[in-house]
Write an enzyme that holds these catalytic residues in place. Structure first.
Site, PDB file in Angstrom:
ATOM      1  N   SER A 123      10.325  -0.716   3.798  1.00 54.96           N
ATOM      2  CA  SER A 123      10.457  -0.643   2.570  1.00 54.96           C
ATOM      3  C   SER A 123      10.402   0.664   1.722  1.00 54.96           C
ATOM      4  O   SER A 123       8.966   0.743   1.685  1.00 54.96           O
ATOM      5  CB  SER A 123      11.390  -1.759   1.616  1.00 54.96           C
ATOM      6  OG  SER A 123      11.766  -3.110   2.397  1.00 54.96           O
ATOM      7  N   ARG A 128       5.906  -7.645  -5.507  1.00 50.93           N
ATOM      8  CA  ARG A 128       4.443  -6.197  -4.349  1.00 50.93           C
ATOM      9  C   ARG A 128       3.528  -6.044  -5.428  1.00 50.93           C
ATOM     10  O   ARG A 128       2.879  -4.477  -4.737  1.00 50.93           O
ATOM     11  CB  ARG A 128       6.348  -5.167  -4.480  1.00 50.93           C
ATOM     12  CG  ARG A 128       6.921  -5.923  -3.650  1.00 50.93           C
ATOM     13  CD  ARG A 128       6.437  -5.325  -1.605  1.00 50.93           C
ATOM     14  NE  ARG A 128       7.770  -6.267  -1.026  1.00 50.93           N
ATOM     15  CZ  ARG A 128       7.658  -7.683  -1.092  1.00 50.93           C
ATOM     16  NH1 ARG A 128       7.065  -8.750  -1.711  1.00 50.93           N
ATOM     17  NH2 ARG A 128       8.800  -7.813  -0.384  1.00 50.93           N
ATOM     18  N   GLU A 178       6.582   1.873  -2.344  1.00 55.27           N
ATOM     19  CA  GLU A 178       6.680   1.185  -1.798  1.00 55.27           C
ATOM     20  C   GLU A 178       4.810   1.350  -1.130  1.00 55.27           C
ATOM     21  O   GLU A 178       3.831   0.683  -1.316  1.00 55.27           O
ATOM     22  CB  GLU A 178       7.320   0.187  -1.276  1.00 55.27           C
ATOM     23  CG  GLU A 178       6.414  -2.287  -0.838  1.00 55.27           C
ATOM     24  CD  GLU A 178       7.390  -2.924  -0.115  1.00 55.27           C
ATOM     25  OE1 GLU A 178       8.250  -2.655  -0.895  1.00 55.27           O
ATOM     26  OE2 GLU A 178       6.984  -2.906   0.760  1.00 55.27           O
TER      27      GLU A 178
HETATM   28  C1  LIG Z   1       8.752  -2.169   9.719  1.00 60.81           C
HETATM   29  C2  LIG Z   1       8.109  -2.937   8.602  1.00 60.81           C
HETATM   30  C3  LIG Z   1       8.528  -3.293   7.982  1.00 60.81           C
HETATM   31  C4  LIG Z   1       7.884  -4.360   7.003  1.00 60.81           C
HETATM   32  N1  LIG Z   1       8.278  -4.933   5.893  1.00 60.81           N
HETATM   33  C5  LIG Z   1       7.704  -5.269   5.161  1.00 60.81           C
HETATM   34  C6  LIG Z   1       8.145  -7.018   4.451  1.00 60.81           C
HETATM   35  O1  LIG Z   1       9.281  -7.931   4.795  1.00 60.81           O
HETATM   36  N2  LIG Z   1       7.907  -7.296   3.037  1.00 60.81           N
HETATM   37  C7  LIG Z   1       6.194  -6.897   2.756  1.00 60.81           C
HETATM   38  O2  LIG Z   1       5.417  -6.952   2.110  1.00 60.81           O
HETATM   39  N3  LIG Z   1       5.855  -5.747   3.579  1.00 60.81           N
HETATM   40  C8  LIG Z   1       6.285  -4.822   4.742  1.00 60.81           C
HETATM   41  N4  LIG Z   1       5.662  -3.974   5.128  1.00 60.81           N
HETATM   42  C9  LIG Z   1       4.839  -3.429   4.772  1.00 60.81           C
HETATM   43  C10 LIG Z   1       3.332  -3.339   5.095  1.00 60.81           C
HETATM   44  O3  LIG Z   1       3.702  -3.789   6.236  1.00 60.81           O
HETATM   45  C11 LIG Z   1       2.636  -4.412   4.377  1.00 60.81           C
HETATM   46  O4  LIG Z   1       1.948  -4.036   2.814  1.00 60.81           O
HETATM   47  C12 LIG Z   1       0.997  -4.641   4.966  1.00 60.81           C
HETATM   48  O5  LIG Z   1       1.019  -6.224   4.684  1.00 60.81           O
HETATM   49  C13 LIG Z   1       0.138  -3.685   4.601  1.00 60.81           C
HETATM   50  O6  LIG Z   1      -1.579  -3.644   5.736  1.00 60.81           O
HETATM   51  P1  LIG Z   1      -2.034  -3.183   6.088  1.00 60.81           P
HETATM   52  O7  LIG Z   1      -2.604  -3.721   7.541  1.00 60.81           O
HETATM   53  O8  LIG Z   1      -1.085  -2.195   7.591  1.00 60.81           O
HETATM   54  O9  LIG Z   1      -2.143  -2.220   5.133  1.00 60.81           O
HETATM   55  P2  LIG Z   1      -2.784  -0.929   5.152  1.00 60.81           P
HETATM   56  O10 LIG Z   1      -1.037  -0.303   5.560  1.00 60.81           O
HETATM   57  O11 LIG Z   1      -3.734  -0.081   6.059  1.00 60.81           O
HETATM   58  O12 LIG Z   1      -2.915  -0.385   3.391  1.00 60.81           O
HETATM   59  C14 LIG Z   1      -2.302  -0.790   2.662  1.00 60.81           C
HETATM   60  C15 LIG Z   1      -2.804  -0.899   1.212  1.00 60.81           C
HETATM   61  O13 LIG Z   1      -3.932  -2.012   0.888  1.00 60.81           O
HETATM   62  C16 LIG Z   1      -5.086  -1.105   1.382  1.00 60.81           C
HETATM   63  N5  LIG Z   1      -5.783  -2.295   2.076  1.00 60.81           N
HETATM   64  C17 LIG Z   1      -5.727  -2.572   3.117  1.00 60.81           C
HETATM   65  N6  LIG Z   1      -6.321  -3.546   4.593  1.00 60.81           N
HETATM   66  C18 LIG Z   1      -7.206  -3.510   3.095  1.00 60.81           C
HETATM   67  C19 LIG Z   1      -8.389  -4.419   2.696  1.00 60.81           C
HETATM   68  N7  LIG Z   1      -9.411  -4.527   4.020  1.00 60.81           N
HETATM   69  N8  LIG Z   1      -9.419  -3.830   1.595  1.00 60.81           N
HETATM   70  C20 LIG Z   1      -8.911  -3.266   0.508  1.00 60.81           C
HETATM   71  N9  LIG Z   1      -7.845  -2.554   1.073  1.00 60.81           N
HETATM   72  C21 LIG Z   1      -6.359  -3.155   2.237  1.00 60.81           C
HETATM   73  C22 LIG Z   1      -5.245   0.616   1.135  1.00 60.81           C
HETATM   74  O14 LIG Z   1      -6.257   0.587   1.050  1.00 60.81           O
HETATM   75  C23 LIG Z   1      -3.610   0.681   0.783  1.00 60.81           C
HETATM   76  O15 LIG Z   1      -3.840   0.657  -0.380  1.00 60.81           O
HETATM   77  C24 LIG Z   1       6.549  -3.593   6.658  1.00 60.81           C
HETATM   78  C25 LIG Z   1       6.456  -2.079   7.124  1.00 60.81           C
HETATM   79  C26 LIG Z   1       6.441  -1.923   7.860  1.00 60.81           C
HETATM   80  C27 LIG Z   1       5.933  -0.586   8.810  1.00 60.81           C
END
Ligand SMILES: Cc1cc2nc3c(=O)[nH]c(=O)nc-3n(C[C@H](O)[C@H](O)[C@H](O)COP(=O)(O)OP(=O)(O)OC[C@H]3O[C@@H](n4cnc5c(N)ncnc54)[C@H](O)[C@@H]3O)c2cc1C
Length: 361
Positions: free
Chosen positions: A249, A172, A350
């Site tokens: 999580s 992570r 997380e």
């Molecule tokens: C129902 C559910 C289930 C999930 N299951 C998992 C799982 O099984 N495993 C897991 O690892 N995660 C899981 N997650 C967490 C999440 O989905 C992941 O971490 C996902 O990759 C976040 O991507 P995002 O585009 O939504 O990022 P955001 O939530 O928009 O941002 C998260 C972080 O990434 C940074 N970021 C995002 N995009 C960029 C970019 N283009 N450039 C620079 N920084 C950036 C942001 O600044 C922030 O720090 C889950 C979430 C939910 C709601």
């Protein structure tokens, strides 16, 4: 909503509610908000923020965020760069715009009979978000298949290609959420996948799902199994399932040194409990955070005001409707304090806190 036009490329909106742009759906507005769909738009947004002295926050799909009730005082830049190219070879390389939807991309790789991401089906968010916390689930992590990350370096305005070994991936974690947090805007991610590869059936839940099958599961069947297992835990965003209104999580699984693990085992045996654990790097042990939460007096479905612990997963904090970010953080604090009191282990959060003070208020 007032709009500012800047340069020729993009428009910047003011006072945009961020809650609806996140899966947890809490939090106040961004003072300025822009969605950039090209590299030039990303550059121009960054220039705008710098020249107006606005703190910049970069977001993707908003699935790993807790936005404060005050919102974000500066500019929120949502990266919406689309486009997928793939090149046949060994491995097959997929070059993917950071704004592409992660699960749709995984579906595409499975349809192309390419293995490497099938266990990561059903995770919400954008492609650009996946390297940040080295997304992982059901026995796979993106660090295994990411070949490189193209990113705008905010230090000097250059676009750089960071290879896997430059990204500092671990559980992570990567440089993007640790040593170089806030330095890069991720523009594109390249994944190398195996054409005709077997699905990875290593995780206990998946093995159980396929137990008794007389034929080897295909990539598509594995993807479907992962999505079904996730749905049963409300870890798949599903309309009408309140337990999936979360940030996934909420706590990482603690990784303990042998001495810390032994101390924890002692505490468990004093309570006639046996703590599950798994090997991690450098003789460390990974302990399920969900077990610690459930054995600290919390049960699934625990509710406090408008928030609670998911009825289907002890690690998810859910918004039952109309919750504030303060309520989410209060519940997080309560869980962390109780687990620390009972087990002497501090759970690490997380999701990313946005717009909170240094002490999380
Ligand atoms: C129902 C559910 C289930 C999930 N299951 C998992 C799982 O099984 N495993 C897991 O690892 N995660 C899981 N997650 C967490 C999440 O989905 C992941 O971490 C996902 O990759 C976040 O991507 P995002 O585009 O939504 O990022 P955001 O939530 O928009 O941002 C998260 C972080 O990434 C940074 N970021 C995002 N995009 C960029 C970019 N283009 N450039 C620079 N920084 C950036 C942001 O600044 C922030 O720090 C889950 C979430 C939910 C709601």
């Amino acid at each position: 909503m007032p709009t500012i036009y800047w340069g020729v490329f993009m428009n910047i909106q003011e006072n945009v509610a961020l809650g609806p742009l996140t899966t947890l759906q809490v939090g106040g507005p961004a003072r300025y908000f822009v969605e950039a769909t090209t590299v030039d738009e990303v550059r121009e947004s960054v220039e705008y923020a710098c020249s107006h002295n606005l703190p910049l926050f970069v977001m993707g799909g908003g699935s790993n965020l807790v936005v404060s009730d005050k919102g974000w005082p500066g500019m929120v830049l949502k990266v919406g760069i689309s486009g997928i190219n793939h090149y046949h070879g060994n491995p097959v390389v997929f070059e993917v715009g950071a704004g592409e939807d992660w699960d749709q991309f995984v579906a595409m790789t499975v349809a192309h009979h390419c293995s490497g991401l099938e266990c990561l089906s059903g995770i919400p968010g954008s492609v650009g978000g996946t390297p940040v916390q080295n997304v992982g689930a059901y026995g796979q992590e993106v660090s295994e298949t990411i070949q490189s990350v193209e990113a705008l370096d905010l230090k000097d305005g250059e676009v750089r290609e960071l290879f896997r070994e430059d990204c500092g991936f671990s559980y992570r974690a990567s440089i993007f959420n640790t040593s170089e947090r806030g330095r890069y805007v991720i523009l594109r991610v390249d994944y190398g996948l195996k054409h005709g590869g077997e699905p990875r059936i290593a995780y206990a839940d998946l093995k159980k799902y396929f137990a008794g099958w007389t034929t080897a599961p295909t990539l598509a069947e594995t993807r479907e199994a992962v999505r079904q297992i996730r749905a049963s835990k409300a870890m798949l965003i599903t309309a009408g399932d309140e337990d999936s209104r979360s940030a996934g999580s909420f706590f990482k699984n603690p990784v303990l040194t042998p001495a810390q693990h032994e101390a924890l085992q002692k505490r468990a045996s004093q309570r006639n409990l046996q703590i599950p654990s798994y090997p991690a790097l450098d003789s460390q042990r990974k302990v399920p955070a969900a077990w610690l939460v459930e054995n600290s007096g919390f049960s699934r479905g625990y509710t406090r005001g408008h928030v609670g612990i998911s009825r289907k997963h002890a690690l998810a904090i859910v918004n039952h409707g109309g919750a504030t970010a303060a309520e989410v953080v209060d519940l997080k604090n309560e869980i962390q304090a109780r687990v620390e009191e009972v087990w002497a282990v501090r759970l690490e959060m997380e999701p990313v806190l946005v717009g909170f003070g240094p002490s999380g208020d």
